[in-house]
Write a protein that holds these residues in place. Structure first.
Motif, PDB file in Angstrom:
ATOM      1  N   ALA A  26       1.121 -10.543  -8.758  1.00  0.00           N
ATOM      2  CA  ALA A  26       0.412  -9.263  -8.672  1.00  0.00           C
ATOM      3  C   ALA A  26       0.204  -8.941  -7.195  1.00  0.00           C
ATOM      4  O   ALA A  26      -0.832  -9.252  -6.603  1.00  0.00           O
ATOM      5  CB  ALA A  26      -0.914  -9.344  -9.420  1.00  0.00           C
ATOM      6  N   ARG A  27       1.189  -8.322  -6.575  1.00  0.00           N
ATOM      7  CA  ARG A  27       1.177  -8.120  -5.122  1.00  0.00           C
ATOM      8  C   ARG A  27       0.310  -6.942  -4.682  1.00  0.00           C
ATOM      9  O   ARG A  27       0.067  -6.778  -3.500  1.00  0.00           O
ATOM     10  CB  ARG A  27       2.609  -7.914  -4.615  1.00  0.00           C
ATOM     11  CG  ARG A  27       3.524  -9.090  -4.890  1.00  0.00           C
ATOM     12  CD  ARG A  27       4.924  -8.828  -4.362  1.00  0.00           C
ATOM     13  NE  ARG A  27       5.809  -9.934  -4.695  1.00  0.00           N
ATOM     14  CZ  ARG A  27       5.951 -11.018  -3.957  1.00  0.00           C
ATOM     15  NH1 ARG A  27       5.261 -11.130  -2.838  1.00  0.00           N
ATOM     16  NH2 ARG A  27       6.767 -11.990  -4.327  1.00  0.00           N
ATOM     17  N   ASN A  28      -0.127  -6.134  -5.627  1.00  0.00           N
ATOM     18  CA  ASN A  28      -0.952  -4.972  -5.297  1.00  0.00           C
ATOM     19  C   ASN A  28      -0.191  -4.039  -4.349  1.00  0.00           C
ATOM     20  O   ASN A  28      -0.545  -3.853  -3.181  1.00  0.00           O
ATOM     21  CB  ASN A  28      -2.283  -5.398  -4.680  1.00  0.00           C
ATOM     22  CG  ASN A  28      -3.341  -4.315  -4.769  1.00  0.00           C
ATOM     23  OD1 ASN A  28      -3.029  -3.174  -5.094  1.00  0.00           O
ATOM     24  ND2 ASN A  28      -4.579  -4.665  -4.492  1.00  0.00           N
ATOM     25  N   ARG A  29       0.868  -3.446  -4.881  1.00  0.00           N
ATOM     26  CA  ARG A  29       1.744  -2.602  -4.078  1.00  0.00           C
ATOM     27  C   ARG A  29       1.001  -1.394  -3.495  1.00  0.00           C
ATOM     28  O   ARG A  29       1.243  -0.995  -2.353  1.00  0.00           O
ATOM     29  CB  ARG A  29       2.907  -2.114  -4.935  1.00  0.00           C
ATOM     30  CG  ARG A  29       3.689  -3.229  -5.617  1.00  0.00           C
ATOM     31  CD  ARG A  29       4.648  -2.665  -6.634  1.00  0.00           C
ATOM     32  NE  ARG A  29       5.353  -3.714  -7.354  1.00  0.00           N
ATOM     33  CZ  ARG A  29       6.192  -3.497  -8.367  1.00  0.00           C
ATOM     34  NH1 ARG A  29       6.423  -2.256  -8.758  1.00  0.00           N
ATOM     35  NH2 ARG A  29       6.785  -4.501  -8.980  1.00  0.00           N
ATOM     36  N   GLN A  30       0.100  -0.820  -4.309  1.00  0.00           N
ATOM     37  CA  GLN A  30      -0.608   0.362  -3.839  1.00  0.00           C
ATOM     38  C   GLN A  30      -1.460   0.057  -2.622  1.00  0.00           C
ATOM     39  O   GLN A  30      -1.535   0.858  -1.681  1.00  0.00           O
ATOM     40  CB  GLN A  30      -1.496   0.940  -4.957  1.00  0.00           C
ATOM     41  CG  GLN A  30      -0.726   1.515  -6.136  1.00  0.00           C
ATOM     42  CD  GLN A  30      -0.331   0.461  -7.160  1.00  0.00           C
ATOM     43  OE1 GLN A  30      -0.477  -0.734  -6.913  1.00  0.00           O
ATOM     44  NE2 GLN A  30       0.167   0.904  -8.295  1.00  0.00           N
ATOM     45  N   ALA A  31      -2.107  -1.116  -2.613  1.00  0.00           N
ATOM     46  CA  ALA A  31      -2.912  -1.489  -1.450  1.00  0.00           C
ATOM     47  C   ALA A  31      -2.037  -1.660  -0.216  1.00  0.00           C
ATOM     48  O   ALA A  31      -2.426  -1.274   0.895  1.00  0.00           O
ATOM     49  CB  ALA A  31      -3.681  -2.778  -1.742  1.00  0.00           C
ATOM     50  N   VAL A  65      17.190   9.266   4.014  1.00  0.00           N
ATOM     51  CA  VAL A  65      17.633   8.195   3.118  1.00  0.00           C
ATOM     52  C   VAL A  65      17.052   8.383   1.716  1.00  0.00           C
ATOM     53  O   VAL A  65      17.694   8.029   0.711  1.00  0.00           O
ATOM     54  CB  VAL A  65      17.264   6.811   3.685  1.00  0.00           C
ATOM     55  CG1 VAL A  65      17.965   6.581   5.015  1.00  0.00           C
ATOM     56  CG2 VAL A  65      15.771   6.639   3.841  1.00  0.00           C
ATOM     57  N   ALA A  66      15.835   8.934   1.614  1.00  0.00           N
ATOM     58  CA  ALA A  66      15.253   9.186   0.294  1.00  0.00           C
ATOM     59  C   ALA A  66      16.017  10.280  -0.440  1.00  0.00           C
ATOM     60  O   ALA A  66      16.170  10.231  -1.669  1.00  0.00           O
ATOM     61  CB  ALA A  66      13.781   9.559   0.429  1.00  0.00           C
ATOM     62  N   ILE A 109      12.673   6.436  -3.310  1.00  0.00           N
ATOM     63  CA  ILE A 109      11.629   7.296  -3.845  1.00  0.00           C
ATOM     64  C   ILE A 109      10.682   6.456  -4.697  1.00  0.00           C
ATOM     65  O   ILE A 109      11.118   5.628  -5.515  1.00  0.00           O
ATOM     66  CB  ILE A 109      12.231   8.432  -4.685  1.00  0.00           C
ATOM     67  CG1 ILE A 109      13.143   9.303  -3.805  1.00  0.00           C
ATOM     68  CG2 ILE A 109      11.135   9.276  -5.322  1.00  0.00           C
ATOM     69  CD1 ILE A 109      13.855  10.393  -4.561  1.00  0.00           C
ATOM     70  N   CYS A 110       9.390   6.650  -4.524  1.00  0.00           N
ATOM     71  CA  CYS A 110       8.396   5.902  -5.282  1.00  0.00           C
ATOM     72  C   CYS A 110       8.417   6.366  -6.732  1.00  0.00           C
ATOM     73  O   CYS A 110       8.246   7.556  -7.018  1.00  0.00           O
ATOM     74  CB  CYS A 110       7.013   6.103  -4.670  1.00  0.00           C
ATOM     75  SG  CYS A 110       5.720   5.135  -5.475  1.00  0.00           S
ATOM     76  N   SER A 114       6.658   2.458  -2.068  1.00  0.00           N
ATOM     77  CA  SER A 114       6.847   3.801  -1.521  1.00  0.00           C
ATOM     78  C   SER A 114       7.994   3.813  -0.519  1.00  0.00           C
ATOM     79  O   SER A 114       8.492   2.768  -0.080  1.00  0.00           O
ATOM     80  CB  SER A 114       5.561   4.262  -0.837  1.00  0.00           C
ATOM     81  OG  SER A 114       5.293   3.468   0.309  1.00  0.00           O
ATOM     82  N   SER A 115       8.397   5.029  -0.137  1.00  0.00           N
ATOM     83  CA  SER A 115       9.442   5.178   0.880  1.00  0.00           C
ATOM     84  C   SER A 115       8.991   4.593   2.207  1.00  0.00           C
ATOM     85  O   SER A 115       9.797   4.027   2.954  1.00  0.00           O
ATOM     86  CB  SER A 115       9.787   6.654   1.057  1.00  0.00           C
ATOM     87  OG  SER A 115      10.191   7.233  -0.162  1.00  0.00           O
ATOM     88  N   TYR A 116       7.700   4.718   2.527  1.00  0.00           N
ATOM     89  CA  TYR A 116       7.181   4.170   3.778  1.00  0.00           C
ATOM     90  C   TYR A 116       7.341   2.647   3.809  1.00  0.00           C
ATOM     91  O   TYR A 116       7.728   2.073   4.844  1.00  0.00           O
ATOM     92  CB  TYR A 116       5.702   4.528   3.927  1.00  0.00           C
ATOM     93  CG  TYR A 116       5.437   5.993   4.134  1.00  0.00           C
ATOM     94  CD1 TYR A 116       5.465   6.562   5.409  1.00  0.00           C
ATOM     95  CD2 TYR A 116       5.153   6.833   3.060  1.00  0.00           C
ATOM     96  CE1 TYR A 116       5.214   7.907   5.604  1.00  0.00           C
ATOM     97  CE2 TYR A 116       4.908   8.184   3.248  1.00  0.00           C
ATOM     98  CZ  TYR A 116       4.940   8.722   4.516  1.00  0.00           C
ATOM     99  OH  TYR A 116       4.696  10.052   4.702  1.00  0.00           O
ATOM    100  N   GLN A 117       7.045   1.989   2.707  1.00  0.00           N
ATOM    101  CA  GLN A 117       7.143   0.523   2.673  1.00  0.00           C
ATOM    102  C   GLN A 117       8.585   0.056   2.795  1.00  0.00           C
ATOM    103  O   GLN A 117       8.887  -0.859   3.568  1.00  0.00           O
ATOM    104  CB  GLN A 117       6.520   0.002   1.380  1.00  0.00           C
ATOM    105  CG  GLN A 117       5.010   0.126   1.308  1.00  0.00           C
ATOM    106  CD  GLN A 117       4.472  -0.154  -0.074  1.00  0.00           C
ATOM    107  OE1 GLN A 117       4.661   0.629  -0.995  1.00  0.00           O
ATOM    108  NE2 GLN A 117       3.806  -1.287  -0.226  1.00  0.00           N
TER     109      GLN A 117
END
Length: 296
Positions: A58-63, A103-104, A111-112, A123-126
């Motif tokens: 559970a990496r907590n992608r949103q955080a 690239v997106a 794309i998220c 997300s694209s930023y990550q």
């Protein structure tokens, strides 16, 4: 399945005296052998959401996205300034966003969107940050796990897809030789900077090849001490690197790399634009490149 598992399968149906309780010993032996063969050809454990595979963390992608966004991309008050952004990303914030949007639009992988389990993905930023950090610093994919909350395989996949997208999107504009209009612009800009008729700055540098195969090390080991490959590049003051030649063995020097590259191919074929200028009383009709002492 291992041999001990097959023996257990067989002995489970045997009496303590080693005799078949139902008199079907041959049937049990056949069943045990079939069970063993079935386990040999079954799907590997690490494939898909099947029993026996380790649970996903559970990496907590949103955080991870929120930390990254607030640190570098917040509209009004990011934690890190534009100067620190350039230091971390090796480019400005507007350029990063331009590349990320490109690239997106080329590959929806960036794309998220929800994954197969319905959870929101990265997300694209990550993904773009992971690719650029790996390319800029040469770090391993798992080194970004704690900050971006991305596993190693996702970081590597992002980098491969990022490189492919950048080449496909921006290659026709940036990875090309100068046109006649580009050449005229380069000559005029360099003349205004005190270098009349100069086309660009040329230089070579050695890149370390840490994992060079043992059989090739004689050719790739040069004065730098270890095994290297040479990059030859020509750049303007923008900097626009409009020529690059990479991969020459490190045993070469800056002079004989020119014999392998195509930087002077148009000049040798007589297709270079004609320019006239005088240096030290001598007349010249071809443009020149500014180089250091190793190439002059």
């Amino acid at each position: 399945m291992a041999d001990c598992d097959s023996e257990f399968f067989f002995k489970h149906f045997m009496d303590s005296d080693g005799e078949d309780s139902d008199g079907d010993t041959e049937l049990l032996v056949s069943a045990a052998l079939w069970y063993r063969q079935h386990n040999k050809i079954r799907r590997p454990i690490r494939r898909g959401s099947i029993r026996g595979r380790a649970y996903a963390l559970a990496r907590n992608r949103q955080a991870g996205h929120l930390f990254l966004f607030n640190d570098y991309f917040h509209r009004t008050n990011p934690v890190f300034s534009a100067q620190l952004f350039r230091r971390q990303y090796r480019m400005g914030r507007p350029l990063f966003k331009h590349i990320m949007q490109g690239v997106a639009g080329y590959n929806d992988y960036f794309i998220c969107k929800p994954d197969a389990c319905g959870r929101i993905g990265f997300s694209s930023y990550q993904k773009c940050t992971a690719a650029i950090r790996m390319l800029s610093y040469g770090v391993a994919g798992d080194s970004l796990n704690e900050y971006l909350r991305m596993c190693e395989s996702t970081c590597l996949e992002s980098m491969y897809r990022f490189c492919t997208a950048v080449v496909q999107i921006f290659g026709s504009q940036y990875l090309r030789a100068p046109t006649a209009a580009d050449t005229a612009h380069l000559l005029s800009v360099n003349e205004s900077r005190g270098f009349p008729r100069m086309l660009g700055s040329i230089d070579c540098m050695h890149w370390e090849w840490k994992n060079c195969p043992f059989g090739w090390q004689g050719a790739y080991k040069g004065h730098a001490g270890g095994c290297t490959v040479i990059l030859e590049a020509v750049a303007s003051q923008d900097p626009w690197i409009w020529h690059s030649f990479f991969g020459t063995a490190g045993s070469h020097n800056d002079i004989n790399v020119l014999q392998c590259s195509l930087v002077f191919s148009k000049l040798a074929e007589g297709q270079a634009p004609v320019v006239n200028y005088e240096i030290n009383g001598l007349q010249y009709n071809k443009e020149y490149y500014l180089a250091d002492g190793h190439l002059s």
